[in-house]
Design an enzyme around this catalytic site. Sequence first.
Site, PDB file in Angstrom:
ATOM      1  CG  HIS A 206      -3.502   4.168  -1.661  1.00 13.53           C
ATOM      2  ND1 HIS A 206      -3.850   3.105  -2.465  1.00 13.53           N
ATOM      3  CD2 HIS A 206      -4.333   4.091  -0.593  1.00 13.53           C
ATOM      4  CE1 HIS A 206      -4.851   2.432  -1.917  1.00 13.53           C
ATOM      5  NE2 HIS A 206      -5.161   3.006  -0.771  1.00 13.53           N
ATOM      6  CG  ASP A 208      -5.608   3.071   3.523  1.00 13.44           C
ATOM      7  OD1 ASP A 208      -5.581   3.354   2.305  1.00 13.44           O
ATOM      8  OD2 ASP A 208      -5.963   1.957   3.958  1.00 13.44           O
ATOM      9  CG  HIS A 263      -2.600  -0.758   0.634  1.00 12.37           C
ATOM     10  ND1 HIS A 263      -2.291   0.247   1.533  1.00 12.37           N
ATOM     11  CD2 HIS A 263      -3.912  -0.612   0.358  1.00 12.37           C
ATOM     12  CE1 HIS A 263      -3.373   0.958   1.789  1.00 12.37           C
ATOM     13  NE2 HIS A 263      -4.374   0.463   1.082  1.00 12.37           N
ATOM     14  NE  ARG A 273      -9.263  -6.994  -3.926  1.00 14.55           N
ATOM     15  CZ  ARG A 273      -8.756  -7.603  -2.847  1.00 14.55           C
ATOM     16  NH1 ARG A 273      -8.499  -8.904  -2.884  1.00 14.55           N
ATOM     17  NH2 ARG A 273      -8.514  -6.930  -1.747  1.00 14.55           N
TER      18      ARG A 273
END
Length: 330
Positions: A206, A208, A263, A273
Site C-alpha cells: 500500500h 500511506d 511498501h 518484528r
Amino acid sequence: TMVLVHKPALQQFSFIRNIKPTTFFSGIPLIDLSKPDSKHLLVKACEEFGFFKVVNHGVPLEFISKLESEAVKFFSLPPSEKEKASPPNPFGYGKKSIGQNGDVGWVEYLLLTANQESVSQRLSSVFGDNPEKFRCALNDYVSAVKKMACEILEMMADGLKIQNRKVFSKLLMDEQSDSVFRLNHYPPCPEIQALKEHNMIGFGEHTDPQIISVLRSNNTSGLQISLNDGSWISVPPDPSSFFINVGDSLQVMTNGRFKSVRHRVLANSIKARVSMIYFGGPPLREKIAPLPSLMEGEESLYREFTWFEYKRSAYSSRLADNKLLLFERI
Ligand code: GA4
C-alpha cells in the site's frame, strides 16, 4: 503473483511467490539531519524513492526503548486482555484484519490518535497496572518524532525553494492535525519455513494516505519498498534510525514530483518484528492541491480535495488499491 497455499490454518492469509533469497538493498538514501546541506539529498530521495533513512535525528534513544518495551508488554498480554482494547476502528487493538474492507495480514496492532489529549479511555483499562507509564512513553515519543517530522518537512520545503518553509510542517503542527500512531507486532511464523518458495504477507502492499510517515522498527527484517520498475527490495532493519515515507498527500502537494512509496511487510519465521509509525496528516478540513509555486508551466495532475474527502475514500478502499487514481485529472 498471489498464491493460495492449502494448509488449513494458514489459508486465510496471503502469500507471495519468492524464488530468490532475501537480499538487502544498499541503495536506500541516507540523510544526516545534522547537516543543513542534506535538504538537496532529501529532495532527490523523495523524487527517486519517496523513501529514505535518517540519522542524527535528535530523538532520544531512551524514548524509543521505553515505548518499545511498553509495546512488547502489551502484545505479551493474554489475548482476552488485548481484546478489551478492540475494535481498532477508529482507535484500538486489531489482529489479522487490516482496515474494514477484507484485508488480512500476519500482524496485530494498536491504532491510536497522535493527539495526546484524546488517547481513548477504552485503552486505559488495558495498560492495567500502570496506564500513566504507557501514556507518558507514548507522549514523549510522539512529541519528539513529530518535531523531527516537521524539521524534515521544512528542509524539504527549503530544498524545493518554496518561500514559506512551513507550508508542509504547519499541517502537522495544527491543533486539529489528523495524525495517527500505530504500533505493529508481527509474531514469528515458524510454519512458513517449510514453504521454501513462499513468503507470507505481514502487512500487504500500500501507500500511506497522509503527508509523511515516520517508521522505527526493532532489529527484525520484513519491510520492503517497491521501486519504479515494480521490483521489491528489502530494507535492512536499523533500530537506531528512522525510515521516512512520502505519503499520497505530499505527492499531490508537490504535483507528483515526490513519490508516495508502495511498501509492504513480510512475515518472519524466527523473530518477532515490532514497529512504531507516526503518520503525519493535515486537519480534516484542509484543502489538498498542488502548490502553485511548484507548478510553473505545469498543469495540475490532481483535482483539489479536502483531507476529509481523501481519507473517507482511502478508508473505503482495499490496501493495495491506487487511492489517488480517483483524484487524478484526466
Ligand atoms: C495505511 C497507513 C496507516 O497504517 C493507516 C491504514 C488504514 C488502517 O489500518 O485502518 C488503512 C490503510 C492505512 C489505507 C487503506 C485503508 C485504511 C487500511 C485500509 C485498508 C492507519 C492509514 O491511515 O491508512
